[in-house]
Design an enzyme around this catalytic site. Structure first.
Site, PDB file in Angstrom:
ATOM      1  N   CYS A   1      -9.004   0.809  16.957  1.00  0.00           N
ATOM      2  CA  CYS A   1      -8.993   0.253  15.594  1.00  0.00           C
ATOM      3  C   CYS A   1     -10.087  -0.793  15.366  1.00  0.00           C
ATOM      4  O   CYS A   1     -10.385  -1.142  14.228  1.00  0.00           O
ATOM      5  CB  CYS A   1      -7.623  -0.336  15.280  1.00  0.00           C
ATOM      6  SG  CYS A   1      -6.316   0.893  15.336  1.00  0.00           S
TER       7      CYS A   1
ATOM      8  N   HIS B   1      -8.229  -5.781   9.680  1.00  0.00           N
ATOM      9  CA  HIS B   1      -7.695  -4.449   9.980  1.00  0.00           C
ATOM     10  C   HIS B   1      -6.309  -4.384   9.341  1.00  0.00           C
ATOM     11  O   HIS B   1      -5.474  -5.268   9.533  1.00  0.00           O
ATOM     12  CB  HIS B   1      -7.625  -4.266  11.496  1.00  0.00           C
ATOM     13  CG  HIS B   1      -6.897  -3.036  11.915  1.00  0.00           C
ATOM     14  ND1 HIS B   1      -7.051  -1.835  11.268  1.00  0.00           N
ATOM     15  CD2 HIS B   1      -5.993  -2.820  12.914  1.00  0.00           C
ATOM     16  CE1 HIS B   1      -6.277  -0.936  11.851  1.00  0.00           C
ATOM     17  NE2 HIS B   1      -5.618  -1.507  12.838  1.00  0.00           N
TER      18      HIS B   1
ATOM     19  N   ASN C   1      -2.035   1.972   8.249  1.00  0.00           N
ATOM     20  CA  ASN C   1      -3.060   1.681   9.251  1.00  0.00           C
ATOM     21  C   ASN C   1      -3.913   2.936   9.465  1.00  0.00           C
ATOM     22  O   ASN C   1      -3.448   3.912  10.048  1.00  0.00           O
ATOM     23  CB  ASN C   1      -2.345   1.259  10.545  1.00  0.00           C
ATOM     24  CG  ASN C   1      -3.296   0.958  11.687  1.00  0.00           C
ATOM     25  OD1 ASN C   1      -4.466   1.329  11.647  1.00  0.00           O
ATOM     26  ND2 ASN C   1      -2.795   0.297  12.713  1.00  0.00           N
TER      27      ASN C   1
HETATM   28  N1  COA Z   1      13.309   2.273  11.023  1.00  0.00           N
HETATM   29  C1  COA Z   1      14.455   1.669  11.362  1.00  0.00           C
HETATM   30  N2  COA Z   1      14.633   1.058  12.548  1.00  0.00           N
HETATM   31  C2  COA Z   1      13.604   1.039  13.406  1.00  0.00           C
HETATM   32  C3  COA Z   1      12.371   1.657  13.113  1.00  0.00           C
HETATM   33  C4  COA Z   1      12.245   2.291  11.866  1.00  0.00           C
HETATM   34  N3  COA Z   1      11.114   2.905  11.484  1.00  0.00           N
HETATM   35  N4  COA Z   1      11.536   1.486  14.154  1.00  0.00           N
HETATM   36  C5  COA Z   1      12.200   0.770  15.083  1.00  0.00           C
HETATM   37  N5  COA Z   1      13.454   0.514  14.631  1.00  0.00           N
HETATM   38  C6  COA Z   1      14.514  -0.214  15.320  1.00  0.00           C
HETATM   39  C7  COA Z   1      14.410  -0.149  16.816  1.00  0.00           C
HETATM   40  O1  COA Z   1      14.973   1.042  17.304  1.00  0.00           O
HETATM   41  C8  COA Z   1      15.191  -1.366  17.236  1.00  0.00           C
HETATM   42  O2  COA Z   1      16.557  -1.081  17.147  1.00  0.00           O
HETATM   43  P1  COA Z   1      17.576  -1.664  18.244  1.00  0.00           P
HETATM   44  O3  COA Z   1      17.499  -3.148  18.089  1.00  0.00           O
HETATM   45  O4  COA Z   1      18.879  -1.066  17.836  1.00  0.00           O
HETATM   46  O5  COA Z   1      17.072  -1.195  19.567  1.00  0.00           O
HETATM   47  C9  COA Z   1      14.869  -2.376  16.115  1.00  0.00           C
HETATM   48  O6  COA Z   1      14.394  -1.606  15.003  1.00  0.00           O
HETATM   49  C10 COA Z   1      13.841  -3.392  16.509  1.00  0.00           C
HETATM   50  O7  COA Z   1      12.788  -2.719  17.166  1.00  0.00           O
HETATM   51  P2  COA Z   1      11.439  -3.442  17.531  1.00  0.00           P
HETATM   52  O8  COA Z   1      10.473  -2.480  18.151  1.00  0.00           O
HETATM   53  O9  COA Z   1      11.746  -4.716  18.296  1.00  0.00           O
HETATM   54  O10 COA Z   1      10.962  -3.826  16.063  1.00  0.00           O
HETATM   55  P3  COA Z   1       9.876  -4.836  15.615  1.00  0.00           P
HETATM   56  O11 COA Z   1      10.491  -5.865  14.765  1.00  0.00           O
HETATM   57  O12 COA Z   1       8.985  -5.263  16.756  1.00  0.00           O
HETATM   58  O13 COA Z   1       8.966  -3.906  14.662  1.00  0.00           O
HETATM   59  C11 COA Z   1       6.927  -2.703  14.732  1.00  0.00           C
HETATM   60  C12 COA Z   1       8.371  -2.753  15.176  1.00  0.00           C
HETATM   61  C13 COA Z   1       6.284  -1.475  15.336  1.00  0.00           C
HETATM   62  C14 COA Z   1       6.884  -2.624  13.205  1.00  0.00           C
HETATM   63  C15 COA Z   1       6.201  -4.010  15.230  1.00  0.00           C
HETATM   64  O14 COA Z   1       6.436  -4.189  16.614  1.00  0.00           O
HETATM   65  C16 COA Z   1       4.737  -3.966  14.989  1.00  0.00           C
HETATM   66  O15 COA Z   1       4.290  -3.955  13.866  1.00  0.00           O
HETATM   67  N6  COA Z   1       3.912  -3.971  16.077  1.00  0.00           N
HETATM   68  C17 COA Z   1       2.481  -3.863  15.935  1.00  0.00           C
HETATM   69  C18 COA Z   1       2.122  -2.420  15.787  1.00  0.00           C
HETATM   70  C19 COA Z   1       0.703  -2.209  15.325  1.00  0.00           C
HETATM   71  O16 COA Z   1       0.233  -2.869  14.437  1.00  0.00           O
HETATM   72  N7  COA Z   1       0.021  -1.240  15.949  1.00  0.00           N
HETATM   73  C20 COA Z   1      -1.300  -0.865  15.641  1.00  0.00           C
HETATM   74  C21 COA Z   1      -2.253  -1.822  16.197  1.00  0.00           C
HETATM   75  S1  COA Z   1      -3.893  -1.371  15.836  1.00  0.00           S
END
Ligand code: COA
Length: 314
Positions: free
Chosen positions: A110, A240, A270
């Site tokens: 990215c 980004h 993204n």
């Molecule tokens: N819908 C509903 N629930 C979801 C979900 C979705 N799309 N995706 C994950 N969950 C759930 C998980 O299963 C978890 O449930 P649990 O507590 O029962 O196990 C809960 O939500 C929390 O999961 P977690 O991974 O800790 O969520 P988070 O708050 O970290 O958010 C992201 C997840 C991916 C949105 C976040 O980590 C993020 O934005 N990371 C950066 C990713 C990114 O930008 N990548 C590209 C970089 S270039």
């Protein structure tokens, strides 16, 4: 080599995939996606290819610059989701435009657009340079993985660079030992005797989140080091477009309002290395960039990589 941007362009696919559409594909909700990422919809390539989107964005940028493809000194394309590994996407774009010059791809996930900008600027002495970012994340996203598929979309952007006189700076970074945080295996044939395996994007979301919220403000500060202006004098910060929560956390760390960041992730999600260029083109087309405006670009991504740039709009 100092450089300036003399033309911008972008291209996103026709098909819109909304959060409501995703609710029918995985166990998620519009409310969860919006509160966790800020994304409401994204574009998905159906008939469009990485090369066709890149070519269309490039044509717009060349038209604005008033430069013929035959005059280009180089075509550099950032992509981690190209239609083919060989020929490079840049060569496919150069052929579509009728450019006969060095053409090659750069992959820094990215952060790739800024890496391509750095490499592209080194050709400016020989003539105008086309820098493209073109991505089709939908081809590597696992559409059954709700924690990643909600974030990504497809699209392309391009800029034409020319030699400049004003101060500019690009900073590039790669984190040591972070290879398994965000992966796309790519070539899906293991080796002799091994079968085909799926080649999906796999991401440790919370780890990426922690990295991004720390590195983003750091890279903005690095772009400002030794600059003739302060961050307060910068007109736009174009990040980004990964996640609203990451960007608002970075704004807090920098002590500036999040409104200083130009954002369109709500509409496109993204788009990997294309996202900064798509946003920059939108600002340009809306007339939000005036000659002399200072602009910061800042990216982070798989690798883990990161990059930033400070330059003056010409
Ligand atoms: N819908 C509903 N629930 C979801 C979900 C979705 N799309 N995706 C994950 N969950 C759930 C998980 O299963 C978890 O449930 P649990 O507590 O029962 O196990 C809960 O939500 C929390 O999961 P977690 O991974 O800790 O969520 P988070 O708050 O970290 O958010 C992201 C997840 C991916 C949105 C976040 O980590 C993020 O934005 N990371 C950066 C990713 C990114 O930008 N990548 C590209 C970089 S270039």
């Amino acid at each position: 080599m100092q450089w300036r941007i003399v033309g911008t362009g972008s291209c996103v696919p026709e098909k819109v995939l909304t959060n409501a559409d995703l609710e029918k594909m995985v166990d998620t909700s519009d409310e969860w996606i919006v509160t966790h990422s800020g994304v409401r919809e994204r574009r998905i390539a159906v008939t469009e290819t990485v090369a066709s989107m890149g070519s269309q964005a490039a044509r717009q940028a060349l038209q604005e610059a008033g430069i013929e493809a035959s005059a280009l000194a180089a075509v550099v394309c950032s992509t981690c989701t190209g239609d083919m590994i060989c020929p490079p996407t840049a060569c496919q774009i150069a052929a579509a435009l009728g450019a006969s010059c060095p053409a090659f791809d750069v992959n820094a996930a990215c952060s790739g657009f800024l890496y391509a900008l750095q490499v592209g600027s080194s050709f400016c002495e020989s003539g105008p340079v086309l820098v493209v970012a073109a991505e089709k994340l939908s081809r590597v996203v696992d559409w059954t993985d709700r924690s990643s598929c909600i974030l990504f979309g497809d699209g392309a952007a391009a800029v034409v660079l020319q030699r400049g006189e004003t101060w500019s700076q690009i900073c590039l970074h790669a984190q040591e030992d972070a290879r398994d945080v965000l992966t796309i295996p790519g070539l899906n044939h293991g080796g002799v005797g091994e079968g085909l395996s799926p080649s999906y994007l796999v991401m440790k979301g919370p780890e990426v989140f922690r990295y991004a919220t720390t590195i983003l403000p750091e890279m903005v500060s690095r772009a400002m080091e030794g600059a003739p202006v302060s961050l307060e004098e910068v007109r736009w910060i174009v990040p980004h477009q990964a996640n609203y929560r990451i960007i608002s956390s970075a704004a807090k760390r920098l002590g500036i309002p999040v409104e200083r960041f130009a954002l369109n992730l709500e509409r496109y999600g993204n788009t990997s290395s294309s996202s900064i260029g798509i946003m920059l083109d939108e600002l340009n087309k809306k007339g939000c960039l005036k000659k002399g405006d200072w602009v910061v670009l800042v990216a982070f991504g798989g690798g883990l990589t990161a990059a930033s740039a400070l330059f003056q709009w010409a």
